[in-house]
Design an enzyme around this catalytic site. Structure first.
Site, PDB file in Angstrom:
ATOM      1  CG  ASP A 484      -2.041  -0.847   1.199  1.00 28.39           C
ATOM      2  OD1 ASP A 484      -2.658  -0.907   0.134  1.00 28.39           O
ATOM      3  OD2 ASP A 484      -2.361  -1.493   2.220  1.00 28.39           O
TER       4      ASP A 484
HETATM    5  C1  BGC Z   1       0.039   0.924   6.288  1.00 30.55           C
HETATM    6  C2  BGC Z   1      -0.287  -0.319   5.534  1.00 30.55           C
HETATM    7  C3  BGC Z   1      -1.761  -0.452   5.450  1.00 30.55           C
HETATM    8  C4  BGC Z   1      -2.380   0.805   4.868  1.00 30.55           C
HETATM    9  C5  BGC Z   1      -3.867   0.681   4.858  1.00 30.55           C
HETATM   10  C6  BGC Z   1      -0.637   2.107   5.647  1.00 30.55           C
HETATM   11  O1  BGC Z   1      -0.391   3.248   6.397  1.00 30.55           O
HETATM   12  O2  BGC Z   1       1.420   1.085   6.336  1.00 30.55           O
HETATM   13  O3  BGC Z   1       0.266  -1.445   6.154  1.00 30.55           O
HETATM   14  O4  BGC Z   1      -2.090  -1.512   4.630  1.00 30.55           O
HETATM   15  O5  BGC Z   1      -2.010   1.916   5.584  1.00 30.55           O
HETATM   16  O6  BGC Z   1      -4.515   1.767   4.386  1.00 30.55           O
HETATM   17  C1  NOJ Z   2      -1.978  -4.144   5.201  1.00 27.31           C
HETATM   18  C2  NOJ Z   2      -3.114  -4.146   4.247  1.00 27.31           C
HETATM   19  O1  NOJ Z   2      -4.278  -4.631   4.875  1.00 27.31           O
HETATM   20  C3  NOJ Z   2      -2.816  -4.997   3.056  1.00 27.31           C
HETATM   21  O2  NOJ Z   2      -3.862  -4.909   2.131  1.00 27.31           O
HETATM   22  C4  NOJ Z   2      -1.507  -4.590   2.440  1.00 27.31           C
HETATM   23  O3  NOJ Z   2      -1.246  -5.446   1.372  1.00 27.31           O
HETATM   24  C5  NOJ Z   2      -0.383  -4.612   3.443  1.00 27.31           C
HETATM   25  N1  NOJ Z   2      -0.734  -3.820   4.581  1.00 27.31           N
HETATM   26  C6  NOJ Z   2       0.940  -4.124   2.873  1.00 27.31           C
HETATM   27  O4  NOJ Z   2       0.933  -2.776   2.590  1.00 27.31           O
END
Ligand code: BGC
Ligand code: NOJ
Length: 812
Positions: A484
């Site tokens: 993300d």
């Molecule tokens: C986090 C990710 C997460 C995402 C969800 C980010 O700030 O680092 O792990 O999946 O937010 O929106």
């Molecule tokens: C958490 C999110 O829920 C998932 O969709 C994503 O792939 C991972 N973080 C890595 O960014």
């Protein structure tokens, strides 16, 4: 250091001190009514949707920690006040124990020769939770105790509840009838739901207004009513509705008494809304209360819950020499897979239940670890997810569970999303053999008029990648792929626009090698599926495109010793030895190898060796290296994290499993299993003081080697780590892999192992699979017998006779 122990026989983790390094929680509920509960009784409840149907209130990020609300009980024993769950009163107890089990939590506290045990659980098919409270007098004297219950109602919409108090301070309404306190706020208007909290005994008094109960400047730890031993019989009128019963418990020496509290939720049809003017129709609540009014009924419901879990956990059972492996595979990993299936990423002690609903990417992946448990629910979920897909194959990134509608705040544009739908559907078909799911008419964007068979949705997922290729022929990343925080199109965002831009800029070129790898792996599964259903033309096309993508990867995404991660918006390499920081990323190594790249020319091994050398640590494999030490606007959120945390070189447990799978694919069972043990909770238990989070479930992230708090976990419970690690250990390492025509046996284990046995229920039959390793190899099956007859190949025959079939597998 440990703060408890595993009780495998009872399938419980037993916490022996309330002072765990962080609240260690559990989940209650399996279908529609859910609750979170910590080891000191903190947490909250909701119906279906943690944001839109919040039943009890919780304050996050609270000081002191986890005193934000809960299902609290207080004892006033002749003026001496304490809580059996230690919190909220926090009086030192003579005995404390919290047993987190499968869908229940039992907390026991003892003080001043009074022992109180509370069992919290949600009976099957019931929109209520039971608190069975057993009070025992262990002294020589008669005891006259006052027991107070306490919950605080949330005014349904958890976000509004926290933000709109100018209104909410005047909306709260309750009704009290005997031992039942009803919460009916907003009932008059458009809503037909209410909640209630009851006890199966006459009450000495009650409270339903928080200030009257507590005192304006007191906290949960010192409510006036409890300390005085006198409830005020308050009726909430706006402000903060609560429900507290006061019950007198008189006990002779050695005597114990049982009280049943029921916290429930009711939805009435509009016509059955009112009993009389302004009086809610309580019929359904009364029925529920009646059903659980006796100890026998409650114990029966508890047994049914235990049997339900016996059933679920008997689908895959391993017997091995390693008790930690057994408890992970047989109990806790499967349990966490169920919880992630239910919650997606919505409600935990790290997710507020407000910010996120069901994730498209996340929920599809959750199915991989859950589908063998209740395939029908997986089927329903796949259709729900596919119904939020857009006509071009893209997908809303999230949807609200209550409405099942795509969430516009976040929109679509994560270009990995569509592929996960293929993976979950294939997993479902491989588990069940039910191809009819492909014919289910499924809407786009929840618009029934735009429905096509699910098979067509999968085709559009596949084509979404092909319709969005960049200059090297690699898939465009869009806003982000699985990672993300890798936002490669943000440099071109307008000044002042946050790095989380969702708009694709004209001429954007950022490409993802991870999606390319996914396309090879998942696209091949799609091709095989098409072949199975006799659509040869589509299968051939898909195989061709996958082959082409592999060539593109090897031509443009091989960096010399590992796979690149991406090309940024300017066409520059990301995850290359040419970069100053972020030279190697984990995701593309895992997925390109799963996608069959570099298997015949030694490159896969080379990439995995680079992972070992640069990314692997004693606590797991970090996401990238070297960590970013400054902000790179062209990479987006990833470099906003300090080095070693989250996507910036944290140990993301989710994608550690892809490396385990890749190691198994190249035949290195020792390495695959070694990586498994570095992050699997049961193996981490001994270092709980460093890890800090629950030692019975995976966390999303463990701080990486660049972090000051190396080894410290964050974000437990709701993570794709659960399903992917289950896939890695059961399918890639233990090698029991559902395939289209049956169970495929293809282990890749540490050479030292002598073998193991797996009992697997599959398509109605049960297989007892004894794997023997006389020559101490990692992989390669030399002989399989089924019911004493040798078979050719490694796919177990389907019998469909519902019987037990004995399988012997010889490796070597
Ligand atoms: C986090 C990710 C997460 C995402 C969800 C980010 O700030 O680092 O792990 O999946 O937010 O929106
Ligand atoms: C958490 C999110 O829920 C998932 O969709 C994503 O792939 C991972 N973080 C890595 O960014």
């Amino acid at each position: 250091m440990k703060y408890g122990f595993f009780d495998d026989l009872n399938r419980e983790y037993v916490i022996t001190t309330p002072l765990t390094p962080y609240p260690w929680i559990n989940y209650l509920g399996s279908q529609d009514y859910f609750a979170l509960i910590s080891n000191t009784a903190g947490g909250y409840s909701f119906y279906k949707d943690a944001r839109l149907r919040r039943i009890t209130r919780y304050r996050y990020n609270n000081v002191p920690l986890d005193l934000g609300g809960g299902k609290y009980y207080y004892i006033n024993d002749d003026g001496d006040v304490w809580s059996p769950s230690w919190a909220p009163v926090k009086k030192d107890l003579d005995f404390y124990e919290c047993r987190h089990g499968m869908g229940y939590t039992k907390i026991t506290g003892e003080y001043g020769k009074v022992k109180v045990g509370i069992t919290y659980f949600v009976p099957l098919n019931t929109n209520a939770e039971i608190h069975k409270v057993v009070v025992e007098n262990k002294s020589e004297k008669e005891k006259k105790i006052k027991l107070f219950s306490f919950v605080e109602w949330c005014l349904w919409n958890a976000l509004d509840d926290m933000t709109n108090f100018q209104r909410n301070y005047s909306t709260g309404e309750v009704e009290v009838e005997g031992s039942v306190i009803y919460h009916k706020t907003e009932y008059k208007e458009r809503r037909n739901h209410y909640a209630f909290f009851s006890v199966n005994a006459p009450v000495y008094g009650f409270d339903s207004d928080r200030e009257s109960f507590m005192g304006t400047y007191n906290g949960f730890h010192n409510p006036d009513a409890v300390f005085k031993g006198v409830p005020t019989n308050s009726i909430a009128d706006g402000w903060h509705p609560i429900a507290s019963h006061c019950v007198e418990v008189n006990l002779k020496p050695g005597e114990s008494k049982v009280l049943i509290f029921l916290l429930g939720y009711v939805e009435n049809d509009p016509e059955e809304k009112w009993e009389a003017k302004n009086v809610i129709n309580k019929k359904k609540a009364k029925k529920m209360i009646e059903a659980f009014s006796t100890e026998e009924a409650v114990d029966k419901a508890f047994d049914e819950l235990a049997k339900y879990w016996d059933g679920l956990l008997s689908k895959f059972v391993i017997e091995s020499h390693d008790e930690k492996l057994n408890r992970m595979v047989n109990i806790w990993n499967q349990y966490q897979c169920m919880v992630t299936f239910n919650m997606s990423r919505s409600a935990s002690y790290f997710e507020s239940g407000i910010g996120r609903g069901m994730g498209f990417r996340d929920s599809n992946q959750d199915i991989l670890g859950f589908v063998h448990q209740i395939p029908d629910r997986a089927r329903e979920r796949i259709i729900d997810l596919a119904s939020t897909q857009l006509e071009d194959g893209g997908a809303y990134h999230q949807y609200q569970p209550l409405t099942k509608k795509g969430n516009n705040d976040i929109g679509s544009n994560f270009n990995d999303d569509p592929l996960w739908l293929i993976l979950s559907t294939v997993a479902y078909i491989k588990e069940t053999g039910d191809y009819s799911i492909l014919d289910v008419m499924t809407p786009f964007d929840n618009d029934e008029s735009k429905s096509t068979p699910l098979a067509d949705h999968l085709k559009r997922s596949f084509d979404h990648v092909l319709n969005n290729l960049g200059p090297h022929g690699l898939p465009l990343i869009g806003r982000a792929d699985w990672n993300d925080c890798l936002n490669l199109n943000c440099f071109s965002s307008e000044p002042g626009e946050s790095f989380q831009t969702t708009t694709n800029k004209d001429g954007r070129v950022a490409e993802s090698v991870m999606i390319a790898g996914m396309f090879c792996h998942i696209g091949e599964e799609y091709a095989r599926l098409m072949e199975k259903i006799g659509n040869k033309e589509e299968a051939d096309r898909a195989y061709r495109e996958v082959k082409k993508m592999r060539e593109v990867i090897m031509e443009h995404a091989w960096d010399g010793s590992w796979f690149l991660r991406a090309y940024d918006d300017f066409g520059r390499k990301v995850g290359s030895h040419e970069n100053e920081e972020g030279q190697i990323f984990i995701e593309s190594q895992g997925f390109c190898i799963m996608g069959g790249c570099g298997l015949n020319d030694g490159k896969a091994i080379q990439a995995l060796d680079a992972v070992e050398e640069r990314l692997a640590t004693k606590y797991g494999i970090v996401l990238l290296n070297p960590a970013y030490t400054r902000y790179y606007i062209e990479y987006g959120e990833i470099s906003t994290y300090p080095a070693g945390y989250k996507e910036n070189a944290g140990i993301f447990c989710h994608n550690n499993a892809w490396i385990m799978a890749a190691e198994a694919i190249v035949g290195r069972g020792d390495k695959a299993f070694d990586y498994y043990t570095r992050i699997a909770p049961a193996y981490v238990e001994e270092r709980s003081e460093i890890h800090r989070l629950e030692p019975y479930v995976y966390s999303q992230m463990i701080a990486g080697k660049d972090a000051r708090r190396f080894g410290e976990a964050k974000n437990s419970w709701l993570t794709g780590t659960a399903s992917w690690n289950f896939v890695a250990i059961t399918q890639y390492i233990l090698g029991i892999k559902p395939d289209f025509d049956g169970l495929k046996i293809d282990p890749c284990i540490p050479k030292a192992w002598d073998g193991y046995t797996v009992i697997r229920q599959y398509r109605g039959d049960t297989y007892r699979i004894k794997v023997k390793n006389p020559n101490h190899v990692s992989c390669g099956v030399s002989k399989i017998t089924v019911d004493n007859k040798e078979i050719s190949g490694n796919i177990l025959p389907l019998f469909g006779d519902g019987k037990l079939h004995e399988v012997e597998v010889i490796l070597g």
